[in-house]
Write a protein that holds these residues in place. Structure first.
Motif, mmCIF file in Angstrom:
data_model
loop_
_atom_site.group_PDB
_atom_site.id
_atom_site.type_symbol
_atom_site.label_atom_id
_atom_site.label_comp_id
_atom_site.label_asym_id
_atom_site.label_seq_id
_atom_site.Cartn_x
_atom_site.Cartn_y
_atom_site.Cartn_z
ATOM 1 N N LEU A 34 77.401 -63.822 37.835
ATOM 2 C CA LEU A 34 77.385 -64.010 39.288
ATOM 3 C C LEU A 34 78.430 -65.039 39.731
ATOM 4 C CD1 LEU A 34 73.525 -63.967 39.891
ATOM 5 C CD2 LEU A 34 75.183 -62.138 40.357
ATOM 6 N N HIS A 86 66.723 -62.343 41.742
ATOM 7 C CA HIS A 86 67.909 -61.521 41.549
ATOM 8 C C HIS A 86 67.639 -60.070 41.949
ATOM 9 C CE1 HIS A 86 71.711 -60.155 40.092
ATOM 10 N NE2 HIS A 86 71.187 -59.477 39.076
ATOM 11 N N VAL A 92 71.616 -64.092 44.883
ATOM 12 C CA VAL A 92 73.039 -64.111 45.233
ATOM 13 C C VAL A 92 73.252 -64.935 46.499
ATOM 14 C CG1 VAL A 92 74.998 -62.689 45.952
ATOM 15 C CG2 VAL A 92 73.570 -61.963 44.051
#
Length: 102
Positions: A34, A86, A92
């Motif tokens: 990420l 997630h 995110v």
């Protein structure tokens, strides 16, 4: 608890981990995918302080002390909480301020 809070606030994303823990490894890989470079404290590499950190993390209410993920100085949780965030798309969003540009 003060030492954990101090360490957790040193960087935007902090993970308390054990070098031999497969769930810790999975969480660290997820963060790297990420585009986040967390500060990782491998508590098993510092036996004296590591045991104290582990005891404190257990007192914070988790059955497994690692991985313990802090984002923005706040405890997010362990593997289950991180993966749930997630899968829902929330992780995110939480990590946006800490992502590196690639």
């Amino acid at each position: 608890m003060d030492s954990i809070n101090r360490l957790a606030s040193q960087r935007g994303v902090v993970i308390f981990s054990k070098s031999s823990c497969c769930m810790c490894y999975a969480v660290k890989i997820l963060f790297h995918e990420l585009r986040v470079d967390p500060m990782v404290h491998e508590i098993d590499l510092d036996p004296a302080e590591g045991r104290e950190i582990e005891k404190t993390l257990l007192r914070m209410g988790y059955s497994t002390p690692v991985p313990a993920v802090f984002i923005g100085g706040k405890l997010v949780g362990s593997t289950n909480e991180v993966m749930s965030l997630h899968l829902s798309g929330s992780l995110v969003q939480m990590l946006k301020p800490y992502q590196t540009i690639s």
